[in-house]
Enzyme design. Structure first.
Site, PDB file in Angstrom:
ATOM      1  N   LYS A  77      48.605 -67.282 -48.041  1.00 11.57           N
ATOM      2  CA  LYS A  77      47.444 -66.395 -47.808  1.00 11.57           C
ATOM      3  C   LYS A  77      46.206 -67.208 -47.503  1.00 11.57           C
ATOM      4  CE  LYS A  77      45.199 -67.507 -51.721  1.00 11.57           C
ATOM      5  NZ  LYS A  77      43.966 -68.276 -51.732  1.00 11.57           N
ATOM      6  N   ASP A 136      47.187 -64.405 -58.183  1.00 10.74           N
ATOM      7  CA  ASP A 136      47.501 -64.320 -56.752  1.00 10.74           C
ATOM      8  C   ASP A 136      48.908 -63.787 -56.457  1.00 10.74           C
ATOM      9  OD1 ASP A 136      45.302 -65.133 -55.357  1.00 10.74           O
ATOM     10  OD2 ASP A 136      45.968 -67.193 -55.054  1.00 10.74           O
ATOM     11  N   ALA A 181      49.089 -76.851 -54.191  1.00  7.74           N
ATOM     12  CA  ALA A 181      47.696 -76.911 -54.676  1.00  7.74           C
ATOM     13  C   ALA A 181      46.712 -76.946 -53.506  1.00  7.74           C
ATOM     14  CB  ALA A 181      47.481 -78.116 -55.604  1.00  7.74           C
ATOM     15  N   ALA A 215      48.033 -70.331 -52.158  1.00  6.92           N
ATOM     16  CA  ALA A 215      48.873 -69.553 -53.080  1.00  6.92           C
ATOM     17  C   ALA A 215      50.367 -69.795 -52.901  1.00  6.92           C
ATOM     18  CB  ALA A 215      48.538 -68.063 -52.970  1.00  6.92           C
ATOM     19  N   GLY A 216      50.746 -71.048 -52.634  1.00  8.81           N
ATOM     20  CA  GLY A 216      52.162 -71.352 -52.418  1.00  8.81           C
ATOM     21  C   GLY A 216      53.016 -71.138 -53.657  1.00  8.81           C
ATOM     22  N   GLY A 217      52.536 -71.581 -54.800  1.00  7.91           N
ATOM     23  CA  GLY A 217      53.305 -71.385 -56.036  1.00  7.91           C
ATOM     24  C   GLY A 217      53.414 -69.902 -56.364  1.00  7.91           C
ATOM     25  N   ALA A 268      53.354 -67.536 -54.194  1.00  4.12           N
ATOM     26  CA  ALA A 268      54.289 -66.980 -53.213  1.00  4.12           C
ATOM     27  C   ALA A 268      55.733 -67.179 -53.694  1.00  4.12           C
ATOM     28  CB  ALA A 268      54.084 -67.659 -51.856  1.00  4.12           C
ATOM     29  N   PRO A 273      51.353 -75.775 -48.372  1.00  7.20           N
ATOM     30  CA  PRO A 273      50.914 -76.975 -49.099  1.00  7.20           C
ATOM     31  C   PRO A 273      50.724 -76.696 -50.591  1.00  7.20           C
ATOM     32  CG  PRO A 273      49.109 -76.071 -47.795  1.00  7.20           C
ATOM     33  CD  PRO A 273      50.335 -75.305 -47.406  1.00  7.20           C
TER      34      PRO A 273
HETATM   35  C1  LIG Z   1      41.330 -68.979 -56.050  1.00  3.85           C
HETATM   36  C2  LIG Z   1      42.423 -68.031 -55.643  1.00  3.85           C
HETATM   37  C3  LIG Z   1      41.852 -67.060 -54.582  1.00  3.85           C
HETATM   38  O1  LIG Z   1      42.829 -66.196 -54.083  1.00  3.85           O
HETATM   39  O2  LIG Z   1      43.564 -68.615 -55.063  1.00  3.85           O
HETATM   40  P1  LIG Z   1      43.976 -70.152 -54.752  1.00  3.85           P
HETATM   41  O3  LIG Z   1      42.933 -70.664 -53.851  1.00  3.85           O
HETATM   42  O4  LIG Z   1      44.043 -70.897 -56.049  1.00  3.85           O
HETATM   43  O5  LIG Z   1      45.314 -70.091 -54.067  1.00  3.85           O
HETATM   44  C4  LIG Z   1      42.919 -67.227 -56.851  1.00  3.85           C
HETATM   45  O6  LIG Z   1      41.878 -66.542 -57.473  1.00  3.85           O
HETATM   46  C5  LIG Z   1      43.652 -68.062 -57.870  1.00  3.85           C
HETATM   47  O7  LIG Z   1      44.766 -67.348 -58.287  1.00  3.85           O
HETATM   48  P2  LIG Z   1      45.955 -68.050 -59.119  1.00  3.85           P
HETATM   49  O8  LIG Z   1      46.157 -69.443 -58.594  1.00  3.85           O
HETATM   50  O9  LIG Z   1      47.108 -67.128 -59.174  1.00  3.85           O
HETATM   51  O10 LIG Z   1      45.250 -68.154 -60.509  1.00  3.85           O
HETATM   52  P3  LIG Z   1      45.885 -68.172 -61.980  1.00  3.85           P
HETATM   53  O11 LIG Z   1      47.041 -69.092 -61.997  1.00  3.85           O
HETATM   54  O12 LIG Z   1      46.052 -66.767 -62.498  1.00  3.85           O
HETATM   55  O13 LIG Z   1      44.649 -68.827 -62.768  1.00  3.85           O
HETATM   56  C6  LIG Z   1      44.407 -70.214 -62.779  1.00  3.85           C
HETATM   57  C7  LIG Z   1      43.006 -70.441 -63.271  1.00  3.85           C
HETATM   58  O14 LIG Z   1      42.061 -70.171 -62.203  1.00  3.85           O
HETATM   59  C8  LIG Z   1      40.875 -69.593 -62.726  1.00  3.85           C
HETATM   60  N1  LIG Z   1      40.699 -68.228 -62.202  1.00  3.85           N
HETATM   61  C9  LIG Z   1      41.685 -67.626 -61.481  1.00  3.85           C
HETATM   62  C10 LIG Z   1      41.506 -66.340 -60.974  1.00  3.85           C
HETATM   63  C11 LIG Z   1      40.278 -65.683 -61.272  1.00  3.85           C
HETATM   64  N2  LIG Z   1      40.059 -64.417 -60.857  1.00  3.85           N
HETATM   65  N3  LIG Z   1      39.322 -66.292 -62.001  1.00  3.85           N
HETATM   66  C12 LIG Z   1      39.500 -67.563 -62.451  1.00  3.85           C
HETATM   67  O15 LIG Z   1      38.610 -68.132 -63.094  1.00  3.85           O
HETATM   68  C13 LIG Z   1      41.036 -69.590 -64.252  1.00  3.85           C
HETATM   69  O16 LIG Z   1      40.513 -70.810 -64.727  1.00  3.85           O
HETATM   70  C14 LIG Z   1      42.556 -69.566 -64.419  1.00  3.85           C
HETATM   71  O17 LIG Z   1      42.975 -70.099 -65.665  1.00  3.85           O
HETATM   72  N1  LIG Z   2      56.784 -73.187 -57.039  1.00  2.68           N
HETATM   73  C1  LIG Z   2      55.634 -73.893 -57.042  1.00  2.68           C
HETATM   74  N2  LIG Z   2      55.102 -74.335 -55.884  1.00  2.68           N
HETATM   75  C2  LIG Z   2      53.924 -75.014 -55.895  1.00  2.68           C
HETATM   76  N3  LIG Z   2      53.247 -75.341 -57.001  1.00  2.68           N
HETATM   77  C3  LIG Z   2      53.732 -74.937 -58.169  1.00  2.68           C
HETATM   78  C4  LIG Z   2      54.931 -74.199 -58.242  1.00  2.68           C
HETATM   79  N4  LIG Z   2      55.154 -73.915 -59.525  1.00  2.68           N
HETATM   80  C5  LIG Z   2      54.150 -74.463 -60.234  1.00  2.68           C
HETATM   81  N5  LIG Z   2      53.279 -75.081 -59.429  1.00  2.68           N
HETATM   82  C6  LIG Z   2      52.031 -75.763 -59.877  1.00  2.68           C
HETATM   83  O1  LIG Z   2      50.963 -74.885 -59.548  1.00  2.68           O
HETATM   84  C7  LIG Z   2      49.835 -75.612 -59.061  1.00  2.68           C
HETATM   85  C8  LIG Z   2      49.124 -74.758 -57.994  1.00  2.68           C
HETATM   86  O2  LIG Z   2      49.947 -74.655 -56.891  1.00  2.68           O
HETATM   87  P1  LIG Z   2      49.766 -73.730 -55.604  1.00  2.68           P
HETATM   88  O3  LIG Z   2      50.088 -72.334 -55.925  1.00  2.68           O
HETATM   89  O4  LIG Z   2      50.555 -74.401 -54.552  1.00  2.68           O
HETATM   90  O5  LIG Z   2      48.227 -73.927 -55.251  1.00  2.68           O
HETATM   91  P2  LIG Z   2      46.952 -73.001 -55.179  1.00  2.68           P
HETATM   92  O6  LIG Z   2      46.767 -72.371 -56.548  1.00  2.68           O
HETATM   93  O7  LIG Z   2      45.865 -73.954 -54.829  1.00  2.68           O
HETATM   94  O8  LIG Z   2      47.177 -72.004 -54.118  1.00  2.68           O
HETATM   95  C9  LIG Z   2      50.395 -76.926 -58.500  1.00  2.68           C
HETATM   96  O9  LIG Z   2      49.563 -77.994 -58.874  1.00  2.68           O
HETATM   97  C10 LIG Z   2      51.768 -77.082 -59.145  1.00  2.68           C
HETATM   98  O10 LIG Z   2      51.778 -78.100 -60.118  1.00  2.68           O
END
Ligand SMILES: C[C@@](CO)(OP(=O)(O)O)[C@H](O)COP(=O)(O)OP(=O)(O)OC[C@H]1O[C@@H](n2ccc(N)nc2=O)[C@H](O)[C@@H]1O
Ligand SMILES: Nc1ncnc2c1ncn2[C@@H]1O[C@H](COP(=O)(O)OP(=O)(O)O)[C@@H](O)[C@H]1O
Length: 321
Positions: A16, A146, A106, A110-112, A114, A104
Site C-alpha cells: 500500500k 495496517d 520495513a 505494509a509488507g508484513g 500484507a 520491501p
Molecule cells: C504508518 C502506517 C501507515 O499506514 O504504515 P507503515 O508505514 O508502517 O507501513 C501504519 O499506521 C502502521 O501500521 P502497522 O505497521 O500495522 O502498525 P502496528 O504494528 O499496529 O503498530 C506499530 C507501532 O506503530 C505506532 N502506531 C501505529 C499505528 C497508529 N495508528 N499509531 C501509532 O502510533 C505505535 O507505536 C505502534 O506500537
Molecule cells: N512477514 C513479514 N514480512 C516483513 N516483515 C515482517 C514480517 N513479519 C514480521 N516482520 C517485522 O515487521 C517489521 C515491519 O515490517 P513491514 O511490515 O515490512 O514494514 P512497515 O511497517 O514499514 O510497512 C520488520 O522490521 C520485520 O522485522
C-alpha cells in the site's frame, strides 16, 4: 480408508501507499488516531499455506534475511489468531507458511501486514471456513493496524488506528514509481520522532481528506498530485535526511509529485501515465539515490487466492489423526 489433505493455497497480496496520512495525538494505548487514504499497488507478496507436520514460516525474496521466521513473524501471528478464533489449537496449528516477498521489508508499504492478511485469507480457504471478509478484517486488526486494509485492497479511508476501513470507489488507475531505500525504518520510531518534532515546534500538517477523495474521483493525476500529503514525512526525513535527495530526484526525473510512503523510507512518485512512469523509473535508477526502483499501478484488489496446487493428495489417516 484414506484421509484427504487439502492442497496448499497461494494468495497474492498488495503493498500500500498512503495518499493522505493525517496523524493525531498520541493516545493512552500507545497508538495515534489516524485519518488515512490507502491505495493498494501492483507490487505484491505471495503467501502459500499448507497443512504440514513441520509447522513454521519460510521467507524468500526481497529482504528475506531481515524477516523473523519465529513467533514474531506477522504471518505466524495470523495463523495463531485465526486458529484461536475458530477453536483450533494455536500452539499446534499443523500449518506451514511460505512467503515470497517483493514488498520491501520495513519500507512503509505494509509488507508484513500484507503477509498476515494473505495468511488469514489463505487459511480461510485451506480450512474451508465459512467466514466473511469483515470477520477476517476484525481478526486482522488485532495483529496490526495496517492488516485490515490488505484484506480489502482497492482504495479506502482508514480511521481510528488506521484499522477501521471504508472502501472508496475509485474507477481510475494511477501510475507510481517506488524508490526503495538501502535500509528499513522502524514504524514506532518514526511516530516517536513525529511526537518529538511536534513537542519542539510545529511541523506542517496535511489538509483535509475530502480534497484528496475529490482528486481521486477526478481521475486526473495532476490534480491528485497537488493533494498528496503525509504527516509522517517530516519525521522520516528527519531520521533519514537522504530521503530529501531521493524526493527531489524523482520530481526532477519528471514525476508529478513525490512523497514518503507511510512511515518510510520508501518514496512513492505519482506519474502522468504508464510511459512516464517507466521513464521516471529509468532516470531515478541512474541517479544513485536509492537501492532499487519499481513501477506499480493502483488501485488493485486485496489479498486473493490465486491458486491451489494439484488435486487433493490422499495420505494415510494416522498422519492427521
Ligand atoms: C504508518 C502506517 C501507515 O499506514 O504504515 P507503515 O508505514 O508502517 O507501513 C501504519 O499506521 C502502521 O501500521 P502497522 O505497521 O500495522 O502498525 P502496528 O504494528 O499496529 O503498530 C506499530 C507501532 O506503530 C505506532 N502506531 C501505529 C499505528 C497508529 N495508528 N499509531 C501509532 O502510533 C505505535 O507505536 C505502534 O506500537
Ligand atoms: N512477514 C513479514 N514480512 C516483513 N516483515 C515482517 C514480517 N513479519 C514480521 N516482520 C517485522 O515487521 C517489521 C515491519 O515490517 P513491514 O511490515 O515490512 O514494514 P512497515 O511497517 O514499514 O510497512 C520488520 O522490521 C520485520 O522485522
Amino acid at each position: 480408508m484414506l484421509a484427504v489433505v487439502p492442497p496448499p493455497v497461494t494468495v497474492r497480496v498488495p503493498a500500500k501507499v498512503n495518499l493522505h496520512l493525517a496523524v493525531g495525538d498520541l493516545r493512552a494505548d500507545g497508538y495515534h488516531d489516524l485519518v488515512t487514504i490507502f491505495q493498494a499497488l501492483s507490487l505484491t507478496d505471495e503467501v502459500t499455506v499448507a497443512i504440514a507436520e513441520d509447522p513454521g514460516v519460510e521467507v524468500h525474496g526481497e529482504g528475506a534475511d531481515s524477516v523473523p521466521t519465529g513467533a514474531s513473524n506477522l504471518a505466524w501471528r495470523a495463523v495463531r489468531a485465526l486458529a484461536q478464533h475458530v477453536g483450533r489449537d494455536p500452539d499446534d496449528p499443523k500449518v506451514r507458511v511460505v512467503i515470497r516477498k517483493s514488498i520491501p521489508v520495513a519500507g512503509g508499504m505494509a509488507g508484513g501486514s500484507a503477509d498476515a492478511a494473505a495468511t488469514l485469507v489463505g487459511l480461510a480457504s485451506l480450512w474451508r471456513l465459512e467466514i466473511s471478509r469483515d470477520e477476517l478484517a476484525g481478526i486482522a486488526g488485532k495483529i496490526g493496524a495496517d492488516v485490515p486494509f490488505a484484506i480489502y485492497g482497492g482504495t479506502a479511508l482508514g480511521t481510528d488506528r488506521g484499522d477501521r476501513i471504508v472502501p472508496v470507489l475509485s474507477r481510475h488507475t494511477f501510475h507510481w514509481v517506488l524508490a526503495f531505500d538501502r535500509r528499513g525504518l522502524s514504524t514506532p520510531e518514526v511516530f516517536d520522532e513525529l511526537d518529538r518534532l511536534r513537542a519542539d515546534g510545529d511541523p506542517p500538517r496535511v489538509g483535509e481528506a475530502e480534497a484528496v477523495l475529490e482528486g481521486l474521483s477526478s481521475g486526473d493525476p495532476r490534480q491528485l498530485a497537488l493533494l498528496l500529503g503525509n504527516d509522517l514525512q517530516a519525521a522520516a526525513v528527519s531520521l533519514r535526511p537522504n530521503l530529501r535527495r531521493t524526493l527531489r530526484a524523482g520530481v526532477n526525473a519528471g514525476a508529478l509529485a513525490g512523497m514518503v510512503s507511510g512511515s518510510g523510507p520508501t518514496c512513492a512518485f505519482l506519474c502522468t501515465d504508464g510511459d512516464s512512469a517507466v521513464r521516471v523509473a529509468a532516470e531515478l535508477a541512474g541517479a544513485g539515490v536509492c537501492r532499487t526502483v519499481r513501477v506499480a499501478q493502483g488501485p488493485v484488489h486485496g489479498a486473493r487466492v490465486v491458486g491451489t496446487e494439484e488435486a487433493p493428495r490422499p495420505i494415510p489417516p494416522e498422519v492427521h489423526a
